[in-house]
Write a protein that holds these residues in place. Sequence first.
Motif, PDB file in Angstrom:
ATOM      1  N   GLU A 157       7.573   9.757   6.761  1.00 50.56           N
ATOM      2  CA  GLU A 157       6.671   8.622   6.566  1.00 50.56           C
ATOM      3  C   GLU A 157       5.499   8.929   5.652  1.00 50.56           C
ATOM      4  O   GLU A 157       4.754   8.032   5.280  1.00 50.56           O
ATOM      5  N   SER A 158       5.316  10.237   5.332  1.00 53.82           N
ATOM      6  CA  SER A 158       4.090  10.594   4.625  1.00 53.82           C
ATOM      7  C   SER A 158       4.374  11.600   3.521  1.00 53.82           C
ATOM      8  O   SER A 158       5.478  12.134   3.410  1.00 53.82           O
ATOM      9  N   VAL A 159       3.353  11.858   2.732  1.00 49.21           N
ATOM     10  CA  VAL A 159       3.418  12.841   1.651  1.00 49.21           C
ATOM     11  C   VAL A 159       2.161  13.685   1.722  1.00 49.21           C
ATOM     12  O   VAL A 159       1.052  13.142   1.833  1.00 49.21           O
ATOM     13  N   CYS A 160       2.328  14.998   1.687  1.00 53.31           N
ATOM     14  CA  CYS A 160       1.189  15.914   1.669  1.00 53.31           C
ATOM     15  C   CYS A 160       0.182  15.618   2.781  1.00 53.31           C
ATOM     16  O   CYS A 160      -1.034  15.579   2.542  1.00 53.31           O
ATOM     17  N   GLY A 161       0.683  15.384   3.975  1.00 52.34           N
ATOM     18  CA  GLY A 161      -0.205  15.219   5.116  1.00 52.34           C
ATOM     19  C   GLY A 161      -0.894  13.869   5.210  1.00 52.34           C
ATOM     20  O   GLY A 161      -1.805  13.695   6.019  1.00 52.34           O
ATOM     21  N   SER A 162      -0.488  12.916   4.411  1.00 52.02           N
ATOM     22  CA  SER A 162      -1.102  11.585   4.488  1.00 52.02           C
ATOM     23  C   SER A 162      -0.692  10.895   5.789  1.00 52.02           C
ATOM     24  O   SER A 162       0.261  11.310   6.456  1.00 52.02           O
ATOM     25  N   ASP A 163      -1.400   9.813   6.135  1.00 49.89           N
ATOM     26  CA  ASP A 163      -0.913   8.947   7.198  1.00 49.89           C
ATOM     27  C   ASP A 163       0.334   8.229   6.683  1.00 49.89           C
ATOM     28  O   ASP A 163       0.698   8.367   5.512  1.00 49.89           O
ATOM     29  N   SER A 164       0.952   7.444   7.536  1.00 52.42           N
ATOM     30  CA  SER A 164       2.181   6.759   7.129  1.00 52.42           C
ATOM     31  C   SER A 164       1.957   5.953   5.842  1.00 52.42           C
ATOM     32  O   SER A 164       0.957   5.237   5.706  1.00 52.42           O
ATOM     33  N   LEU A 165       2.903   6.072   4.935  1.00 52.59           N
ATOM     34  CA  LEU A 165       2.827   5.292   3.692  1.00 52.59           C
ATOM     35  C   LEU A 165       3.608   3.987   3.797  1.00 52.59           C
ATOM     36  O   LEU A 165       3.680   3.230   2.834  1.00 52.59           O
ATOM     37  N   PHE A 222     -13.927   7.178  -0.936  1.00 53.63           N
ATOM     38  CA  PHE A 222     -13.559   8.526  -1.387  1.00 53.63           C
ATOM     39  C   PHE A 222     -14.624   9.050  -2.346  1.00 53.63           C
ATOM     40  O   PHE A 222     -15.285   8.268  -3.035  1.00 53.63           O
ATOM     41  N   ASP A 223     -14.758  10.382  -2.370  1.00 53.13           N
ATOM     42  CA  ASP A 223     -15.654  11.014  -3.336  1.00 53.13           C
ATOM     43  C   ASP A 223     -14.882  11.182  -4.641  1.00 53.13           C
ATOM     44  O   ASP A 223     -14.142  12.145  -4.822  1.00 53.13           O
ATOM     45  N   MET A 224     -15.038  10.259  -5.561  1.00 57.63           N
ATOM     46  CA  MET A 224     -14.201  10.223  -6.758  1.00 57.63           C
ATOM     47  C   MET A 224     -14.482  11.371  -7.722  1.00 57.63           C
ATOM     48  O   MET A 224     -13.713  11.635  -8.627  1.00 57.63           O
ATOM     49  N   GLU A 225     -15.599  12.067  -7.504  1.00 61.24           N
ATOM     50  CA  GLU A 225     -15.909  13.232  -8.345  1.00 61.24           C
ATOM     51  C   GLU A 225     -14.893  14.356  -8.130  1.00 61.24           C
ATOM     52  O   GLU A 225     -14.764  15.250  -8.957  1.00 61.24           O
ATOM     53  N   LYS A 226     -14.186  14.302  -6.995  1.00 63.06           N
ATOM     54  CA  LYS A 226     -13.271  15.400  -6.638  1.00 63.06           C
ATOM     55  C   LYS A 226     -11.955  15.362  -7.407  1.00 63.06           C
ATOM     56  O   LYS A 226     -11.200  16.327  -7.384  1.00 63.06           O
ATOM     57  N   TYR A 227     -11.643  14.243  -8.047  1.00 61.25           N
ATOM     58  CA  TYR A 227     -10.276  14.062  -8.550  1.00 61.25           C
ATOM     59  C   TYR A 227     -10.188  14.128 -10.074  1.00 61.25           C
ATOM     60  O   TYR A 227     -11.094  13.709 -10.783  1.00 61.25           O
ATOM     61  N   ASP A 228      -9.022  14.640 -10.511  1.00 59.24           N
ATOM     62  CA  ASP A 228      -8.770  14.735 -11.948  1.00 59.24           C
ATOM     63  C   ASP A 228      -8.060  13.501 -12.497  1.00 59.24           C
ATOM     64  O   ASP A 228      -8.084  13.247 -13.704  1.00 59.24           O
ATOM     65  N   GLU A 229      -7.354  12.798 -11.615  1.00 57.32           N
ATOM     66  CA  GLU A 229      -6.624  11.614 -12.072  1.00 57.32           C
ATOM     67  C   GLU A 229      -6.317  10.704 -10.897  1.00 57.32           C
ATOM     68  O   GLU A 229      -6.360  11.104  -9.740  1.00 57.32           O
ATOM     69  N   VAL A 230      -5.983   9.465 -11.234  1.00 53.77           N
ATOM     70  CA  VAL A 230      -5.507   8.488 -10.249  1.00 53.77           C
ATOM     71  C   VAL A 230      -4.068   8.151 -10.611  1.00 53.77           C
ATOM     72  O   VAL A 230      -3.750   7.904 -11.783  1.00 53.77           O
ATOM     73  N   VAL A 231      -3.185   8.203  -9.601  1.00 54.25           N
ATOM     74  CA  VAL A 231      -1.744   8.064  -9.859  1.00 54.25           C
ATOM     75  C   VAL A 231      -1.176   6.938  -8.999  1.00 54.25           C
ATOM     76  O   VAL A 231      -1.292   6.970  -7.765  1.00 54.25           O
ATOM     77  N   PHE A 232      -0.567   5.961  -9.627  1.00 53.76           N
ATOM     78  CA  PHE A 232       0.134   4.917  -8.886  1.00 53.76           C
ATOM     79  C   PHE A 232       1.523   5.424  -8.556  1.00 53.76           C
ATOM     80  O   PHE A 232       2.332   5.691  -9.468  1.00 53.76           O
ATOM     81  N   CYS A 233       1.787   5.605  -7.264  1.00 52.84           N
ATOM     82  CA  CYS A 233       3.070   6.160  -6.842  1.00 52.84           C
ATOM     83  C   CYS A 233       3.407   5.541  -5.496  1.00 52.84           C
ATOM     84  O   CYS A 233       3.815   4.386  -5.410  1.00 52.84           O
ATOM     85  N   GLY A 234       3.223   6.261  -4.401  1.00 55.96           N
ATOM     86  CA  GLY A 234       3.396   5.690  -3.077  1.00 55.96           C
ATOM     87  C   GLY A 234       4.826   5.543  -2.630  1.00 55.96           C
ATOM     88  O   GLY A 234       5.752   6.100  -3.226  1.00 55.96           O
ATOM     89  N   PHE A 235       4.984   4.758  -1.567  1.00 57.26           N
ATOM     90  CA  PHE A 235       6.297   4.586  -0.925  1.00 57.26           C
ATOM     91  C   PHE A 235       6.969   3.320  -1.435  1.00 57.26           C
ATOM     92  O   PHE A 235       7.324   2.434  -0.650  1.00 57.26           O
ATOM     93  N   GLY A 236       7.142   3.234  -2.745  1.00 54.15           N
ATOM     94  CA  GLY A 236       7.772   2.059  -3.335  1.00 54.15           C
ATOM     95  C   GLY A 236       7.643   2.162  -4.841  1.00 54.15           C
ATOM     96  O   GLY A 236       7.111   3.141  -5.365  1.00 54.15           O
ATOM     97  N   TYR A 253      -3.788   9.337  -5.099  1.00 53.81           N
ATOM     98  CA  TYR A 253      -2.585   8.534  -5.293  1.00 53.81           C
ATOM     99  C   TYR A 253      -2.743   7.164  -4.642  1.00 53.81           C
ATOM    100  O   TYR A 253      -3.387   7.036  -3.590  1.00 53.81           O
ATOM    101  N   VAL A 254      -2.145   6.166  -5.278  1.00 58.71           N
ATOM    102  CA  VAL A 254      -2.299   4.780  -4.843  1.00 58.71           C
ATOM    103  C   VAL A 254      -0.965   4.254  -4.325  1.00 58.71           C
ATOM    104  O   VAL A 254       0.070   4.387  -4.998  1.00 58.71           O
ATOM    105  N   ASN A 255      -1.007   3.648  -3.152  1.00 63.28           N
ATOM    106  CA  ASN A 255       0.186   3.147  -2.470  1.00 63.28           C
ATOM    107  C   ASN A 255       0.071   1.627  -2.353  1.00 63.28           C
ATOM    108  O   ASN A 255      -0.552   1.113  -1.434  1.00 63.28           O
ATOM    109  N   LEU A 256       0.652   0.899  -3.309  1.00 61.15           N
ATOM    110  CA  LEU A 256       0.449  -0.551  -3.364  1.00 61.15           C
ATOM    111  C   LEU A 256       1.538  -1.342  -2.685  1.00 61.15           C
ATOM    112  O   LEU A 256       1.326  -2.492  -2.284  1.00 61.15           O
ATOM    113  N   THR A 257       2.740  -0.763  -2.602  1.00 58.26           N
ATOM    114  CA  THR A 257       3.881  -1.562  -2.158  1.00 58.26           C
ATOM    115  C   THR A 257       4.976  -0.672  -1.580  1.00 58.26           C
ATOM    116  O   THR A 257       5.089   0.495  -1.964  1.00 58.26           O
TER     117      THR A 257
END
Length: 210
Positions: A36-44, A62-76, A16-20
């Motif tokens: 402040e976080s989601v699923c154990g992340s550091d503060s967003l 990051f090891d990008m082979e591990k992921y099925d998708e990239v999601v723009f979401c985040g704290f905003g 997941y991507v946290n841009l704003t």
Amino acid sequence: MSKAMTLLYEVYNGLYVNLTNRCSCRCTFCLRGQGESVCGSDSLWLEREPTFEEVRDAFARFDMEKYDEVVFCGFGEPTEAWEVLKEVAAYVKETYGLPVRVNTNGQGSLINGRDIAPEFAGIIDAVSISLNTPNPERYAELTRSQFGDAAFPAMLDFAREVKRSVPDVTMTTVETTLTPEEEAACQRICDDLGVNYRIRLWVDQGKITK
Ligand code: SF4
């Protein structure tokens, strides 16, 4: 509130991507008020918004082979950072070949002052839009959008328009928040727009509210 530069965070098989931290809404139910976080992340909560180069460099760690998708979401609201988002999405598709999703409040065209739906073509594979309720007055009460009554119809227009550019468009509501009649009304709205309807958990795979 602690702040960090947590630009990417894992949620199950997605990155997941946290841009704003900016958002056109002040939703009564926003998870940002709960922690402040989601699923154990550091503060967003971000120290500042990242540049494209900073996000690109974060992917390299990051090891990008591990992921099925990239999601723009985040704290905003991701479309608040639309220009950087587009650059990052194009980079992800080109570099890693992963599907890209945007979780949004659907107000991106109002935020950016133009119809941004055509700009999704070719760089975004899926869009998830918070419908929240079939009732425009209730939507205004719940989301407290800076755009007031204009937000609900603009969100529906965005869903209709972005369907022309993106194969998978889904509108969501949160389970237990609506009556069966209201959920049926949401289904009709989505059918009219030609998009999918999904009832989701409140905290669903790191989508804080979208
Ligand atoms: S729930 Fe989403 S749209 Fe609503 S205020 Fe929070 S980040 Fe913005």
